[in-house]
Design a protein around this motif. Structure first.
Motif, PDB file in Angstrom:
ATOM      1  N   MET A   1      47.212  50.873  86.857  1.00  0.00           N
ATOM      2  CA  MET A   1      45.795  51.105  86.777  1.00  0.00           C
ATOM      3  C   MET A   1      45.285  51.852  87.997  1.00  0.00           C
ATOM      4  O   MET A   1      44.335  52.584  87.891  1.00  0.00           O
ATOM      5  N   GLY A   2      45.881  51.670  89.168  1.00  0.00           N
ATOM      6  CA  GLY A   2      45.446  52.340  90.382  1.00  0.00           C
ATOM      7  C   GLY A   2      45.575  53.856  90.253  1.00  0.00           C
ATOM      8  O   GLY A   2      44.741  54.609  90.736  1.00  0.00           O
ATOM      9  N   VAL A   7      42.977  59.280  89.161  1.00  0.00           N
ATOM     10  CA  VAL A   7      42.836  60.437  88.281  1.00  0.00           C
ATOM     11  C   VAL A   7      41.378  60.592  87.852  1.00  0.00           C
ATOM     12  O   VAL A   7      40.819  61.697  87.854  1.00  0.00           O
ATOM     13  N   VAL A   8      40.738  59.483  87.522  1.00  0.00           N
ATOM     14  CA  VAL A   8      39.336  59.529  87.099  1.00  0.00           C
ATOM     15  C   VAL A   8      38.452  59.995  88.251  1.00  0.00           C
ATOM     16  O   VAL A   8      37.561  60.838  88.068  1.00  0.00           O
ATOM     17  N   VAL A   9      38.694  59.495  89.452  1.00  0.00           N
ATOM     18  CA  VAL A   9      37.905  59.894  90.628  1.00  0.00           C
ATOM     19  C   VAL A   9      38.105  61.382  90.908  1.00  0.00           C
ATOM     20  O   VAL A   9      37.142  62.113  91.172  1.00  0.00           O
ATOM     21  N   ALA A  11      39.008  63.668  88.771  1.00  0.00           N
ATOM     22  CA  ALA A  11      38.399  64.430  87.676  1.00  0.00           C
ATOM     23  C   ALA A  11      36.889  64.524  87.857  1.00  0.00           C
ATOM     24  O   ALA A  11      36.281  65.580  87.639  1.00  0.00           O
ATOM     25  N   LYS A  12      36.268  63.422  88.266  1.00  0.00           N
ATOM     26  CA  LYS A  12      34.821  63.438  88.519  1.00  0.00           C
ATOM     27  C   LYS A  12      34.488  64.391  89.655  1.00  0.00           C
ATOM     28  O   LYS A  12      33.517  65.142  89.596  1.00  0.00           O
ATOM     29  N   SER A  13      35.288  64.359  90.704  1.00  0.00           N
ATOM     30  CA  SER A  13      35.063  65.239  91.854  1.00  0.00           C
ATOM     31  C   SER A  13      35.199  66.703  91.441  1.00  0.00           C
ATOM     32  O   SER A  13      34.386  67.554  91.830  1.00  0.00           O
ATOM     33  N   ALA A  14      36.227  66.989  90.637  1.00  0.00           N
ATOM     34  CA  ALA A  14      36.428  68.364  90.167  1.00  0.00           C
ATOM     35  C   ALA A  14      35.275  68.802  89.278  1.00  0.00           C
ATOM     36  O   ALA A  14      34.782  69.936  89.384  1.00  0.00           O
ATOM     37  N   ALA A  15      34.797  67.910  88.421  1.00  0.00           N
ATOM     38  CA  ALA A  15      33.679  68.244  87.537  1.00  0.00           C
ATOM     39  C   ALA A  15      32.406  68.511  88.333  1.00  0.00           C
ATOM     40  O   ALA A  15      31.637  69.429  88.016  1.00  0.00           O
ATOM     41  N   GLN A  16      32.174  67.726  89.379  1.00  0.00           N
ATOM     42  CA  GLN A  16      30.996  67.946  90.229  1.00  0.00           C
ATOM     43  C   GLN A  16      31.093  69.291  90.953  1.00  0.00           C
ATOM     44  O   GLN A  16      30.117  70.017  91.055  1.00  0.00           O
ATOM     45  N   THR A  17      32.280  69.613  91.435  1.00  0.00           N
ATOM     46  CA  THR A  17      32.475  70.885  92.130  1.00  0.00           C
ATOM     47  C   THR A  17      32.241  72.056  91.179  1.00  0.00           C
ATOM     48  O   THR A  17      31.569  73.026  91.527  1.00  0.00           O
TER      49      THR A  17
END
Length: 153
Positions: A1-2, A7-9, A11-17
């Motif tokens: 799960m870690g 991966v989710v973090v 992906a969120k960072s990439a989406a924000q960028t």
């Protein structure tokens, strides 16, 4: 799960960028369209000004107040153009040379086109340049005094 959390973090960072970059791209596109419209309006006003001067010259009349209004309108458009260009340069991380108008990287010290200094030290550099002009006038007066001495001889 870690690993999935990482991966989710990421992906969120990439989406924000990507979102920020897309927003900047849209802003730059809007500014470029605004620049294009301003340039078109300036060209149209120059044509009107030229036609006005031609007709006034041909008729032998001159309406100075209307001419001044047309020129003031052009000056306003140029001020708007400069403001929009500065906004676009700021979004692109560029600096515009105050002398020739070329754009350079924001960390440039001198203009690569005309050689003018681009840093904030620019204003103090001009002031000392103005001060030596005053002493330069003094030597011009000195030969005048020398000429007086020659006339006395």
């Amino acid at each position: 799960m870690g690993i999935l959390d990482d991966v989710v973090v990421n992906a969120k960072s990439a989406a924000q960028t990507v979102g920020k970059m897309a927003g900047q791209f849209v802003d730059m596109s809007k500014l470029r369209i605004n620049l294009s419209e301003l340039n078109g309006e300036i060209n149209r006003r120059y044509q009107e000004l030229g036609q006005f001067i031609y007709e006034a010259k041909k008729a032998g009349t001159s309406d100075e107040t209307e001419l001044d209004e047309k020129i003031a309108g052009l000056d306003d458009l140029y001020a708007q153009l400069a403001a929009v260009s500065a906004q676009l340069a700021a979004l692109q991380n560029k600096v515009t040379c105050p002398c020739c108008g070329k754009q350079m990287e924001i960390d440039a010290t001198f203009c690569s086109h005309c050689g003018m200094k681009l840093t904030k030290d620019e204003a103090p550099v001009e002031e000392p340049a103005a001060q030596p002009e005053q002493p330069a006038e003094a030597p011009e007066q000195a030969p005048a005094e020398g000429e007086e001495e020659k006339t006395e001889e």
